[in-house]
Motif scaffolding. Structure first.
Motif, PDB file in Angstrom:
ATOM      1  N   ALA A  11       8.927  -5.528 -12.767  1.00  0.00           N
ATOM      2  CA  ALA A  11       8.365  -6.282 -13.900  1.00  0.00           C
ATOM      3  C   ALA A  11       9.418  -7.205 -14.488  1.00  0.00           C
ATOM      4  CB  ALA A  11       7.844  -5.316 -14.968  1.00  0.00           C
ATOM      5  N   LYS A  12      10.639  -6.673 -14.629  1.00  0.00           N
ATOM      6  CA  LYS A  12      11.697  -7.466 -15.235  1.00  0.00           C
ATOM      7  C   LYS A  12      12.013  -8.692 -14.369  1.00  0.00           C
ATOM      8  CE  LYS A  12      15.705  -6.817 -18.066  1.00  0.00           C
ATOM      9  NZ  LYS A  12      16.747  -5.943 -18.592  1.00  0.00           N
ATOM     10  N   ALA A  15       9.148 -11.186 -14.622  1.00  0.00           N
ATOM     11  CA  ALA A  15       9.126 -11.889 -15.907  1.00  0.00           C
ATOM     12  C   ALA A  15       9.947 -13.176 -15.830  1.00  0.00           C
ATOM     13  CB  ALA A  15       9.644 -10.982 -17.018  1.00  0.00           C
ATOM     14  N   VAL A 116       8.796  -8.437 -20.758  1.00  0.00           N
ATOM     15  CA  VAL A 116       7.881  -7.438 -20.189  1.00  0.00           C
ATOM     16  C   VAL A 116       7.147  -6.747 -21.346  1.00  0.00           C
ATOM     17  CG1 VAL A 116       7.646  -5.383 -18.746  1.00  0.00           C
ATOM     18  CG2 VAL A 116       9.459  -7.061 -18.260  1.00  0.00           C
ATOM     19  N   ASN A 140       4.443 -13.592 -19.816  1.00  0.00           N
ATOM     20  CA  ASN A 140       4.987 -12.241 -19.858  1.00  0.00           C
ATOM     21  C   ASN A 140       4.510 -11.413 -18.674  1.00  0.00           C
ATOM     22  OD1 ASN A 140       6.313 -12.016 -22.604  1.00  0.00           O
ATOM     23  ND2 ASN A 140       4.259 -12.693 -23.227  1.00  0.00           N
ATOM     24  N   ALA A 141       5.363 -10.513 -18.186  1.00  0.00           N
ATOM     25  CA  ALA A 141       4.911  -9.536 -17.203  1.00  0.00           C
ATOM     26  C   ALA A 141       4.171  -8.435 -17.955  1.00  0.00           C
ATOM     27  CB  ALA A 141       6.104  -8.956 -16.446  1.00  0.00           C
ATOM     28  N   TYR A 195      13.677  -1.766 -19.499  1.00  0.00           N
ATOM     29  CA  TYR A 195      12.763  -2.682 -18.804  1.00  0.00           C
ATOM     30  C   TYR A 195      11.671  -3.275 -19.685  1.00  0.00           C
ATOM     31  CZ  TYR A 195      15.113  -0.404 -14.946  1.00  0.00           C
ATOM     32  OH  TYR A 195      16.076   0.080 -14.118  1.00  0.00           O
TER      33      TYR A 195
END
Lengths: 415, 415
Positions: A11-12, A15, A116, A140-141, A195
């Protein structure tokens, strides 16, 4: 490595990719997502049926099963929700402020994604689509954790979204669902500071309070609404009845519905019977204070607990108060800082109420049901914040953003 | 009832009084506070001596004793700090936005205090004055928890402030100090959601991380800065040296000082020797990557840990990188999202760095030492936020505010 860490890392990373996308690119992905959901209606219904079957087997109440159920119309509605988000202005990249300092340093404050966003939510599968689309639009994730009762539906939706992401050469880390729905893993998610940039709980009071109490990741608290209408001495009878009935009965199960009605004693002497009749006609069960019962002894008595209760049902607590001071005190003591309303033709009283009541939305002569991102004209709603940091009240797209400062120099150093 | 609950309640009550004060009233109180501190210099020095004596007895290091010590000049400086806050524009009451809806509903977004602000801080007694004055100016009640090593000084300052409050018919709940400095009570404060709207930790990394990990009250995280300067291939030699030396040596112990210097390999081939000499002349100890040591073997070797360390001292890690990509990757991996700088005459490289680096302040050709509320022109600084919610980077008075929506209707109900 467990699922949380693996997905947190991806995810990071995702992003960073998302932050670089243009509005046009993001809208193309969103549009393809909407098409995909509709074209895969059969697959979604089939996976949703697995959740429905499990629900029926576990004796889940019909009302909850109804919230869980997908059908072709609901899938069309989810796609339509995405199309509405496409139409909204992209807040990312906006220059919020720009100024220069005496030393020549130019400072720009620009809007950026949060990074995230973790979203923890309950049964309805449409939240999966909604959350993913809102996060994507704001760069954004989305790191999603739905409930186990909707796991097949949520996994199916996520799989479709991820296939669209892959078709657009974007990492699947942009939208991920935590598949391990155990309480233990969920609690670890609350402390995944490395995260996650923010956590948004969406659901009942129990869920929200658990997240607030246990998270070390910053939380955007939404939800609880113990809202009041106060009918002042100088209230117009017609407005008082219309607004009270609307604020209580138009949709009793939501947070901007009122739970307690406060009435100035002089107004009550003239009109208590009429407003009570109107409530009773709308099948609202009334729990009344002693002063109200002196006038109308057939009313049930309110307990101390009733003033603090969010009924979320066709039930209202009713208290006759001495004056505006007592009304304000009551709201200060029992209100949850969500939406509060005064009905009056007295501008001085209205001004005092608007100034002194500490709530996200304070109304004069209008229904509290307007506390809502769409009704405010934001075009979308992440939730209604009941905390004071970051965002308060209805949250639109900008609540999913932060900012950074860009400093343009010519060799400046500090003396 | 213990001290936390008693003081929490009185803070909440005081916050309501504070929210109603005019700017003029608040400034009068602040001015009287400044006068009081100066007129009671003798009392403050006498109480401070108790802390100093206890510190000496416990073998407290001289550097820490020096931070704890008050003297007439420092008391004048505290009063001067208050006078500077008086000069600032009061953000409370400002209409941030105002719009109307198709149904005629008028919506106003106005700036309001946060309510009760909890501040947890370490040794220096001037923070007590600073925090109280910033909160008072923004209409917030201050709930202070200083360290036990400064308890006599902090109690004395609080007593003087409270006497000024009483002289102005204001409740002492406006500014309170937690006198029980036990760890247990401090930890309970972190979960005092009923009375505190926000917590701001001010101090070292250990304190801040403890608060973030254990608080259920929303936290404004400040502090840790692992900052970088990246010298690009097309950097001007003079700017590179000036900025690097300033960013490292002007005040090594603070968070906006750089800890690692990244240098493009082509620039390093031309100028590594010059920049290393400049650092050495300023007594900076260098920990270098392998590539740098190939060129200058006398340099000490950097370990993996060095890239992640906030030295807060005249020590710098130095890495020669292949290109801008490797520099960005390094910063993404080790940076704390505080302040990052590129030195280059290449506008394309500068734009990429400014866009892609995710930090509160991203610089082109200027020293990171400017990340500071005063240098940004905010006139005051609550701290430098390293989180993305609510406020990011240097926080001025507005970081101590929230907003509420006021809705003016004529009987509108929701359809």
């Amino acid at each position: 490595m467990n699922e949380l860490i693996t997905k947190g890392k991806s995810a990071k990373k995702a992003a960073k990719e998302l932050a670089k996308l243009s509005t046009e690119q993001k809208n193309q992905v969103l549009s393809a997502m909407a098409d995909k959901l509709i074209s895969q209606t059969g697959f979604l219904l089939q996976e949703n049926e697995k959740d429905m079957e499990a629900g029926r087997k576990h004796g889940t109440p019909t009302a909850i099963l109804d919230r869980l159920a997908l059908n072709p119309q609901r899938i069309l509605d989810m796609a339509e929700g995405i199309r509405q988000i496409i139409e909204l202005t992209d807040p990312i990249g906006e220059t919020i402020e720009s100024f220069s300092r005496p030393n020549g340093l130019q400072i720009e404050k620009v809007r950026v994604p949060l990074g995230v966003v973790g979203i923890i939510y309950e049964a309805r599968p449409n939240v999966t689509v909604d959350a993913a689309a809102l996060c994507l639009k704001t760069g954004n994730a989305a790191f999603l954790r739905g409930s186990s009762s909707a796991i097949h539906s949520n996994m199916a939706i996520t799989r479709l979204i991820q296939s669209v992401l892959e078709n657009h050469q974007l990492p699947v880390g942009c939208v991920q669902l935590l598949e391990d729905t155990s309480r233990e893993t969920s609690d670890q998610m609350l402390r995944l500071n490395e995260y996650l940039d923010v956590l948004i709980p969406r659901g009942g009071a129990g869920l929200i309070s658990h997240v607030v109490q246990n998270a070390s990741v910053p939380v955007l608290e939404t939800g609880a609404g113990n809202c009041h209408v106060y009918i002042d001495d100088k209230a117009d009878l017609d407005k008082a009845i219309r607004i009270t009935i609307n604020a209580k009965t138009q949709r009793p199960s939501v947070c901007n519905t009122i739970e307690t009605l406060l009435i100035h004693q002089d107004w009550a002497n003239r009109h208590l019977k009429e407003i009570v009749s109107a409530l009773e006609e709308h099948k609202v069960q009334i729990k009344a204070s002693e002063k109200a019962r002196t006038q109308l002894p057939h009313l049930a008595a309110a307990t101390e607990e009733d003033w603090a209760t969010e009924f979320l049902d066709l039930i209202i607590a009713l208290r006759v108060v001495k004056n505006l001071d007592e009304a304000i005190e009551h709201i200060e003591q029992y209100g949850s800082g969500h939406s509060e309303c005064i009905i009056t033709e007295n501008q001085v009283a209205a001004q005092r109420f608007l100034r002194e009541i500490d709530a996200a939305a304070v109304y004069h002569n209008a229904s509290t049901r307007f506390t809502d991102g769409f009704e405010f004209g934001f075009g979308a709603e992440i939730g209604i914040s009941t905390q004071k940091l970051h965002a308060r009240g209805p949250m639109g797209l900008t609540a999913l953003t932060s900012y950074k400062y860009l400093l343009h120099g010519q060799g400046q150093i500090r003396g």
